[in-house]
Design a protein around this motif. Structure first.
Motif, PDB file in Angstrom:
ATOM      1  N   ARG A  13       4.591  -5.249  26.768  1.00 33.16           N
ATOM      2  CA  ARG A  13       5.741  -4.436  26.398  1.00 33.16           C
ATOM      3  C   ARG A  13       5.305  -3.549  25.243  1.00 33.16           C
ATOM      4  NH1 ARG A  13       6.261  -9.293  24.124  1.00 33.16           N
ATOM      5  NH2 ARG A  13       6.963  -9.465  21.974  1.00 33.16           N
ATOM      6  N   VAL A  14       5.868  -2.359  25.205  1.00 33.63           N
ATOM      7  CA  VAL A  14       5.496  -1.389  24.183  1.00 33.63           C
ATOM      8  C   VAL A  14       6.612  -1.309  23.154  1.00 33.63           C
ATOM      9  CG1 VAL A  14       4.903   1.012  23.717  1.00 33.63           C
ATOM     10  CG2 VAL A  14       4.099  -0.085  25.804  1.00 33.63           C
ATOM     11  N   ILE A  15       6.256  -1.433  21.900  1.00 37.05           N
ATOM     12  CA  ILE A  15       7.209  -1.287  20.807  1.00 37.05           C
ATOM     13  C   ILE A  15       6.926   0.054  20.157  1.00 37.05           C
ATOM     14  CG2 ILE A  15       8.004  -2.230  18.612  1.00 37.05           C
ATOM     15  CD1 ILE A  15       7.009  -4.978  19.654  1.00 37.05           C
ATOM     16  N   GLU A  16       7.889   0.958  20.261  1.00 37.23           N
ATOM     17  CA  GLU A  16       7.719   2.315  19.732  1.00 37.23           C
ATOM     18  C   GLU A  16       7.729   2.293  18.203  1.00 37.23           C
ATOM     19  OE1 GLU A  16       7.052   5.062  21.355  1.00 37.23           O
ATOM     20  OE2 GLU A  16       7.119   4.058  23.287  1.00 37.23           O
ATOM     21  N   PRO A  17       6.879   3.091  17.573  1.00 32.55           N
ATOM     22  CA  PRO A  17       6.870   3.131  16.107  1.00 32.55           C
ATOM     23  C   PRO A  17       8.069   3.899  15.575  1.00 32.55           C
ATOM     24  CG  PRO A  17       5.290   4.680  16.980  1.00 32.55           C
ATOM     25  CD  PRO A  17       5.827   3.920  18.156  1.00 32.55           C
ATOM     26  N   LYS A  18       8.525   3.494  14.403  1.00 33.65           N
ATOM     27  CA  LYS A  18       9.611   4.194  13.728  1.00 33.65           C
ATOM     28  C   LYS A  18       8.993   5.035  12.616  1.00 33.65           C
ATOM     29  CE  LYS A  18      12.879   0.523  14.626  1.00 33.65           C
ATOM     30  NZ  LYS A  18      13.609  -0.601  14.053  1.00 33.65           N
ATOM     31  N   GLN A  26       0.836  -1.196   0.000  1.00 35.98           N
ATOM     32  CA  GLN A  26       0.000   0.000   0.000  1.00 35.98           C
ATOM     33  C   GLN A  26       0.866   1.239   0.000  1.00 35.98           C
ATOM     34  OE1 GLN A  26      -2.057  -0.861   3.657  1.00 35.98           O
ATOM     35  NE2 GLN A  26      -1.098   0.841   4.684  1.00 35.98           N
ATOM     36  N   SER A  27       0.371   2.280  -0.637  1.00 35.39           N
ATOM     37  CA  SER A  27       1.133   3.523  -0.666  1.00 35.39           C
ATOM     38  C   SER A  27       0.628   4.504   0.386  1.00 35.39           C
ATOM     39  CB  SER A  27       1.044   4.163  -2.049  1.00 35.39           C
ATOM     40  OG  SER A  27      -0.306   4.442  -2.367  1.00 35.39           O
ATOM     41  N   GLY A  28      -0.598   4.311   0.862  1.00 37.27           N
ATOM     42  CA  GLY A  28      -1.154   5.200   1.863  1.00 37.27           C
ATOM     43  C   GLY A  28      -0.834   4.738   3.268  1.00 37.27           C
ATOM     44  N   LYS A  29      -1.370   5.464   4.235  1.00 36.75           N
ATOM     45  CA  LYS A  29      -1.110   5.151   5.639  1.00 36.75           C
ATOM     46  C   LYS A  29      -2.361   4.640   6.348  1.00 36.75           C
ATOM     47  CE  LYS A  29       2.710   8.300   6.309  1.00 36.75           C
ATOM     48  NZ  LYS A  29       3.284   9.305   7.183  1.00 36.75           N
ATOM     49  N   ALA A  30      -3.213   3.927   5.641  1.00 36.60           N
ATOM     50  CA  ALA A  30      -4.428   3.405   6.244  1.00 36.60           C
ATOM     51  C   ALA A  30      -4.092   2.381   7.314  1.00 36.60           C
ATOM     52  CB  ALA A  30      -5.303   2.752   5.173  1.00 36.60           C
ATOM     53  N   LYS A  31      -4.834   2.385   8.388  1.00 35.54           N
ATOM     54  CA  LYS A  31      -4.705   1.439   9.507  1.00 35.54           C
ATOM     55  C   LYS A  31      -3.364   1.531  10.231  1.00 35.54           C
ATOM     56  CE  LYS A  31      -7.828  -1.878   7.403  1.00 35.54           C
ATOM     57  NZ  LYS A  31      -7.985  -3.237   6.922  1.00 35.54           N
ATOM     58  N   THR A  32      -2.656   2.639  10.095  1.00 36.71           N
ATOM     59  CA  THR A  32      -1.388   2.771  10.804  1.00 36.71           C
ATOM     60  C   THR A  32      -1.493   3.737  11.968  1.00 36.71           C
ATOM     61  OG1 THR A  32      -0.635   4.535   9.342  1.00 36.71           O
ATOM     62  CG2 THR A  32      -0.043   2.284   8.726  1.00 36.71           C
ATOM     63  N   HIS A  33      -2.653   4.345  12.185  1.00 33.16           N
ATOM     64  CA  HIS A  33      -2.795   5.307  13.280  1.00 33.16           C
ATOM     65  C   HIS A  33      -3.331   4.666  14.555  1.00 33.16           C
ATOM     66  CE1 HIS A  33      -6.737   5.152  11.375  1.00 33.16           C
ATOM     67  NE2 HIS A  33      -7.233   5.529  12.532  1.00 33.16           N
ATOM     68  N   LEU A  34      -3.809   3.428  14.483  1.00 26.13           N
ATOM     69  CA  LEU A  34      -4.335   2.743  15.658  1.00 26.13           C
ATOM     70  C   LEU A  34      -3.235   1.949  16.353  1.00 26.13           C
ATOM     71  CD1 LEU A  34      -7.668   1.320  14.214  1.00 26.13           C
ATOM     72  CD2 LEU A  34      -7.372   3.313  15.671  1.00 26.13           C
TER      73      LEU A  34
END
Length: 101
Positions: free
Chosen positions: A73-78, A14-22
């Motif tokens: 455990r929390v995995i921080e987004p890059k 995918q080129s968009g950022k759908a479903k990446t904000h949750l």
């Protein structure tokens, strides 16, 4: 049973950022997977591994894990770094690499 809280990255398809904000709470594997000898299917008796809980914010996911007594455990987004490039940059006189067809 431990779990991980993370924000999923966009897929390569995918080129968009759908479903990446949750934010997602996903349980770790508790038991190893078993291969069925007759059909060759992979199975597991671990039902929690099939759960993916989504939350609007990281704080909500952490609050849920604390309330339910789940180790997490929390995995921080890059964050992706984007370079501003233009098609006309291919033809600049100051270009370091030669342009070829």
């Amino acid at each position: 049973m431990p779990a991980k809280i993370f924000r999923p990255a966009k897929t390569a398809m995918q080129s968009g950022k759908a479903k990446t904000h949750l934010w997602v709470l996903e349980f770790d594997q508790e038991r190893p997977r078993v291969i069925d000898s007759i059909m060759g299917y992979t199975g597991s008796g671990d039902m929690r591994q099939q759960l993916k809980l989504t939350f609007e914010t990281r704080e909500l996911a952490e609050a849920y894990a604390v309330r339910e007594g789940i180790e997490y455990r929390v995995i921080e987004p890059k964050e992706a770094t984007r370079k501003n490039v233009s098609y006309t940059d291919n033809f600049k006189y100051t270009r370091m690499q030669p342009w070829t067809h």
